[in-house]
Design a protein around this motif. Sequence first.
Motif, PDB file in Angstrom:
ATOM      1  N   TRP A  87       5.312 -54.550  45.796  1.00  0.00           N
ATOM      2  CA  TRP A  87       6.249 -55.001  44.773  1.00  0.00           C
ATOM      3  C   TRP A  87       5.452 -55.672  43.664  1.00  0.00           C
ATOM      4  O   TRP A  87       4.736 -56.652  43.900  1.00  0.00           O
ATOM      5  CB  TRP A  87       7.256 -55.983  45.380  1.00  0.00           C
ATOM      6  CG  TRP A  87       8.114 -56.696  44.372  1.00  0.00           C
ATOM      7  CD1 TRP A  87       8.448 -56.269  43.114  1.00  0.00           C
ATOM      8  CD2 TRP A  87       8.744 -57.962  44.530  1.00  0.00           C
ATOM      9  NE1 TRP A  87       9.253 -57.181  42.478  1.00  0.00           N
ATOM     10  CE2 TRP A  87       9.447 -58.237  43.337  1.00  0.00           C
ATOM     11  CE3 TRP A  87       8.784 -58.888  45.581  1.00  0.00           C
ATOM     12  CZ2 TRP A  87      10.179 -59.408  43.154  1.00  0.00           C
ATOM     13  CZ3 TRP A  87       9.513 -60.051  45.398  1.00  0.00           C
ATOM     14  CH2 TRP A  87      10.205 -60.304  44.195  1.00  0.00           C
ATOM     15  N   THR A  88       5.565 -55.123  42.465  1.00  0.00           N
ATOM     16  CA  THR A  88       4.919 -55.682  41.289  1.00  0.00           C
ATOM     17  C   THR A  88       5.991 -56.190  40.343  1.00  0.00           C
ATOM     18  O   THR A  88       6.931 -55.461  40.009  1.00  0.00           O
ATOM     19  CB  THR A  88       4.067 -54.629  40.561  1.00  0.00           C
ATOM     20  OG1 THR A  88       3.058 -54.129  41.453  1.00  0.00           O
ATOM     21  CG2 THR A  88       3.387 -55.233  39.345  1.00  0.00           C
ATOM     22  N   ALA A  89       5.873 -57.442  39.910  1.00  0.00           N
ATOM     23  CA  ALA A  89       6.806 -58.036  38.949  1.00  0.00           C
ATOM     24  C   ALA A  89       6.140 -58.102  37.580  1.00  0.00           C
ATOM     25  O   ALA A  89       4.982 -58.521  37.468  1.00  0.00           O
ATOM     26  CB  ALA A  89       7.225 -59.429  39.406  1.00  0.00           C
ATOM     27  N   VAL A  90       6.872 -57.673  36.562  1.00  0.00           N
ATOM     28  CA  VAL A  90       6.396 -57.715  35.183  1.00  0.00           C
ATOM     29  C   VAL A  90       7.060 -58.904  34.499  1.00  0.00           C
ATOM     30  O   VAL A  90       8.291 -59.009  34.470  1.00  0.00           O
ATOM     31  CB  VAL A  90       6.740 -56.413  34.435  1.00  0.00           C
ATOM     32  CG1 VAL A  90       6.223 -56.455  33.002  1.00  0.00           C
ATOM     33  CG2 VAL A  90       6.162 -55.209  35.177  1.00  0.00           C
ATOM     34  N   VAL A  94      11.087 -55.930  36.131  1.00  0.00           N
ATOM     35  CA  VAL A  94      10.957 -56.881  35.031  1.00  0.00           C
ATOM     36  C   VAL A  94      11.867 -58.059  35.345  1.00  0.00           C
ATOM     37  O   VAL A  94      13.063 -57.876  35.609  1.00  0.00           O
ATOM     38  CB  VAL A  94      11.358 -56.245  33.687  1.00  0.00           C
ATOM     39  CG1 VAL A  94      11.476 -57.309  32.599  1.00  0.00           C
ATOM     40  CG2 VAL A  94      10.343 -55.192  33.272  1.00  0.00           C
ATOM     41  N   LEU A  95      11.294 -59.257  35.336  1.00  0.00           N
ATOM     42  CA  LEU A  95      12.058 -60.449  35.693  1.00  0.00           C
ATOM     43  C   LEU A  95      11.804 -61.573  34.700  1.00  0.00           C
ATOM     44  O   LEU A  95      10.674 -61.780  34.261  1.00  0.00           O
ATOM     45  CB  LEU A  95      11.666 -60.944  37.100  1.00  0.00           C
ATOM     46  CG  LEU A  95      12.045 -60.060  38.295  1.00  0.00           C
ATOM     47  CD1 LEU A  95      11.444 -60.640  39.563  1.00  0.00           C
ATOM     48  CD2 LEU A  95      13.552 -59.951  38.426  1.00  0.00           C
ATOM     49  N   HIS A  96      12.876 -62.319  34.391  1.00  0.00           N
ATOM     50  CA  HIS A  96      12.742 -63.586  33.664  1.00  0.00           C
ATOM     51  C   HIS A  96      12.605 -64.756  34.634  1.00  0.00           C
ATOM     52  O   HIS A  96      12.084 -65.812  34.258  1.00  0.00           O
ATOM     53  CB  HIS A  96      13.958 -63.828  32.758  1.00  0.00           C
ATOM     54  CG  HIS A  96      13.881 -63.094  31.451  1.00  0.00           C
ATOM     55  ND1 HIS A  96      12.876 -63.307  30.537  1.00  0.00           N
ATOM     56  CD2 HIS A  96      14.688 -62.148  30.915  1.00  0.00           C
ATOM     57  CE1 HIS A  96      13.066 -62.524  29.479  1.00  0.00           C
ATOM     58  NE2 HIS A  96      14.157 -61.814  29.685  1.00  0.00           N
ATOM     59  N   GLU A  97      13.076 -64.568  35.853  1.00  0.00           N
ATOM     60  CA  GLU A  97      13.054 -65.647  36.838  1.00  0.00           C
ATOM     61  C   GLU A  97      11.641 -65.740  37.426  1.00  0.00           C
ATOM     62  O   GLU A  97      11.285 -65.018  38.361  1.00  0.00           O
ATOM     63  CB  GLU A  97      14.084 -65.380  37.938  1.00  0.00           C
ATOM     64  CG  GLU A  97      15.518 -65.300  37.452  1.00  0.00           C
ATOM     65  CD  GLU A  97      15.903 -63.945  36.858  1.00  0.00           C
ATOM     66  OE1 GLU A  97      15.016 -63.057  36.783  1.00  0.00           O
ATOM     67  OE2 GLU A  97      17.074 -63.776  36.477  1.00  0.00           O
ATOM     68  N   LEU A  98      10.830 -66.644  36.872  1.00  0.00           N
ATOM     69  CA  LEU A  98       9.412 -66.676  37.222  1.00  0.00           C
ATOM     70  C   LEU A  98       9.180 -67.046  38.680  1.00  0.00           C
ATOM     71  O   LEU A  98       8.280 -66.505  39.328  1.00  0.00           O
ATOM     72  CB  LEU A  98       8.677 -67.649  36.304  1.00  0.00           C
ATOM     73  CG  LEU A  98       8.652 -67.276  34.816  1.00  0.00           C
ATOM     74  CD1 LEU A  98       7.884 -68.331  34.026  1.00  0.00           C
ATOM     75  CD2 LEU A  98       8.047 -65.899  34.601  1.00  0.00           C
ATOM     76  N   THR A  99       9.976 -67.969  39.200  1.00  0.00           N
ATOM     77  CA  THR A  99       9.794 -68.336  40.601  1.00  0.00           C
ATOM     78  C   THR A  99      10.078 -67.153  41.508  1.00  0.00           C
ATOM     79  O   THR A  99       9.353 -66.912  42.485  1.00  0.00           O
ATOM     80  CB  THR A  99      10.683 -69.530  40.961  1.00  0.00           C
ATOM     81  OG1 THR A  99      10.227 -70.686  40.225  1.00  0.00           O
ATOM     82  CG2 THR A  99      10.636 -69.832  42.444  1.00  0.00           C
ATOM     83  N   MET A 100      11.108 -66.382  41.195  1.00  0.00           N
ATOM     84  CA  MET A 100      11.390 -65.181  41.974  1.00  0.00           C
ATOM     85  C   MET A 100      10.251 -64.180  41.827  1.00  0.00           C
ATOM     86  O   MET A 100       9.808 -63.564  42.810  1.00  0.00           O
ATOM     87  CB  MET A 100      12.707 -64.555  41.515  1.00  0.00           C
ATOM     88  CG  MET A 100      13.191 -63.413  42.373  1.00  0.00           C
ATOM     89  SD  MET A 100      13.805 -63.923  44.001  1.00  0.00           S
ATOM     90  CE  MET A 100      15.403 -64.617  43.544  1.00  0.00           C
ATOM     91  N   ALA A 101       9.736 -64.023  40.611  1.00  0.00           N
ATOM     92  CA  ALA A 101       8.642 -63.085  40.375  1.00  0.00           C
ATOM     93  C   ALA A 101       7.392 -63.466  41.152  1.00  0.00           C
ATOM     94  O   ALA A 101       6.638 -62.599  41.604  1.00  0.00           O
ATOM     95  CB  ALA A 101       8.331 -63.019  38.880  1.00  0.00           C
ATOM     96  N   LEU A 102       7.163 -64.762  41.330  1.00  0.00           N
ATOM     97  CA  LEU A 102       5.982 -65.225  42.064  1.00  0.00           C
ATOM     98  C   LEU A 102       6.066 -64.890  43.547  1.00  0.00           C
ATOM     99  O   LEU A 102       5.085 -65.051  44.275  1.00  0.00           O
ATOM    100  CB  LEU A 102       5.794 -66.727  41.868  1.00  0.00           C
ATOM    101  CG  LEU A 102       5.223 -67.136  40.508  1.00  0.00           C
ATOM    102  CD1 LEU A 102       5.452 -68.612  40.245  1.00  0.00           C
ATOM    103  CD2 LEU A 102       3.744 -66.798  40.436  1.00  0.00           C
ATOM    104  N   GLY A 103       7.205 -64.413  44.005  1.00  0.00           N
ATOM    105  CA  GLY A 103       7.336 -63.937  45.371  1.00  0.00           C
ATOM    106  C   GLY A 103       6.914 -62.493  45.549  1.00  0.00           C
ATOM    107  O   GLY A 103       6.910 -61.975  46.665  1.00  0.00           O
ATOM    108  N   ALA A 104       6.543 -61.826  44.445  1.00  0.00           N
ATOM    109  CA  ALA A 104       6.091 -60.439  44.517  1.00  0.00           C
ATOM    110  C   ALA A 104       4.670 -60.383  45.076  1.00  0.00           C
ATOM    111  O   ALA A 104       4.018 -61.409  45.310  1.00  0.00           O
ATOM    112  CB  ALA A 104       6.152 -59.804  43.124  1.00  0.00           C
ATOM    113  N   ASP A 105       4.176 -59.177  45.275  1.00  0.00           N
ATOM    114  CA  ASP A 105       2.793 -59.007  45.706  1.00  0.00           C
ATOM    115  C   ASP A 105       1.830 -59.211  44.541  1.00  0.00           C
ATOM    116  O   ASP A 105       0.729 -59.738  44.718  1.00  0.00           O
ATOM    117  CB  ASP A 105       2.593 -57.610  46.296  1.00  0.00           C
ATOM    118  CG  ASP A 105       3.424 -57.393  47.552  1.00  0.00           C
ATOM    119  OD1 ASP A 105       3.291 -58.198  48.489  1.00  0.00           O
ATOM    120  OD2 ASP A 105       4.221 -56.443  47.578  1.00  0.00           O
ATOM    121  N   ALA A 106       2.245 -58.785  43.357  1.00  0.00           N
ATOM    122  CA  ALA A 106       1.377 -58.901  42.185  1.00  0.00           C
ATOM    123  C   ALA A 106       2.214 -59.120  40.936  1.00  0.00           C
ATOM    124  O   ALA A 106       3.383 -58.721  40.883  1.00  0.00           O
ATOM    125  CB  ALA A 106       0.512 -57.647  42.027  1.00  0.00           C
TER     126      ALA A 106
END
Length: 259
Positions: free
Chosen positions: A38-41, A201-213
Amino acid sequence: MTALAGRPSAICARGLRVRLGGVEILHGVDLALPTGRWTAVVGPNGAGKSTLLRGLAGLVASSGAVELLGRPLADWRGRERGRRLAWLGQGEVPSGDLRTYDLVMLGRLPHLAWLASPGPVDHAVVEQALRATQAWDWRDRPVGQLSGGERQRVLLARALAVQADVLLMDEPLGNLDPPHQADWLALVRQQVAQGRTVVTVLHELTMALGADALVIVAGGSVRWHGACEDPATHRALEQVFEQRIRIHPLEGQWVALPR
């Protein structure tokens, strides 16, 4: 191009440029997103995040090269590509008269022969997707009668029903309350555990930090691509937001808080 951590690339871009309204939005992006991760942009408003995702999906005119699962995106025929790449767009508004069940069944179209009716497998997959998003109880309701959050869960179910190798989602948490955001996170982790690739693509940075990259975008360019637990990724994220946030550890996860 080799993806992060040595894995083969699910999606690879070389020199990707996109112009909208005569203005260049993406400036020659090189990027390789690994399979089974899972990659978050992320990035500031107007950074080009959604345009990047649409460019990777082949939904906007672009120059440069994009590959899907090792093949040029242009070489995939429509139905074949539709089985391998699923899309959940930002702020989609489906026809209000369409029944919820039928909307999710649209995710099965790439698997059906021309004018063929859905079979038992298709109905089973749609039921599974609706139950996974907790939308089964309103399967017979018109989409126009659903709330924004309910509609978003149905659109997610449609994307899941494709059972694609690669799932691209642009702002998928829109209109979802915190409990359903947590449910969404569990679904993403389930997809990855099954070997699929998820890019969001996420605005929720804390949620994005749960991604793999994280892929950090600013000014139409990729400023950083790194593992979420890497301190260098945290520094890059703080920098792109002009040091107005700080990344902190909290109960085994990373959170982004205002300074």
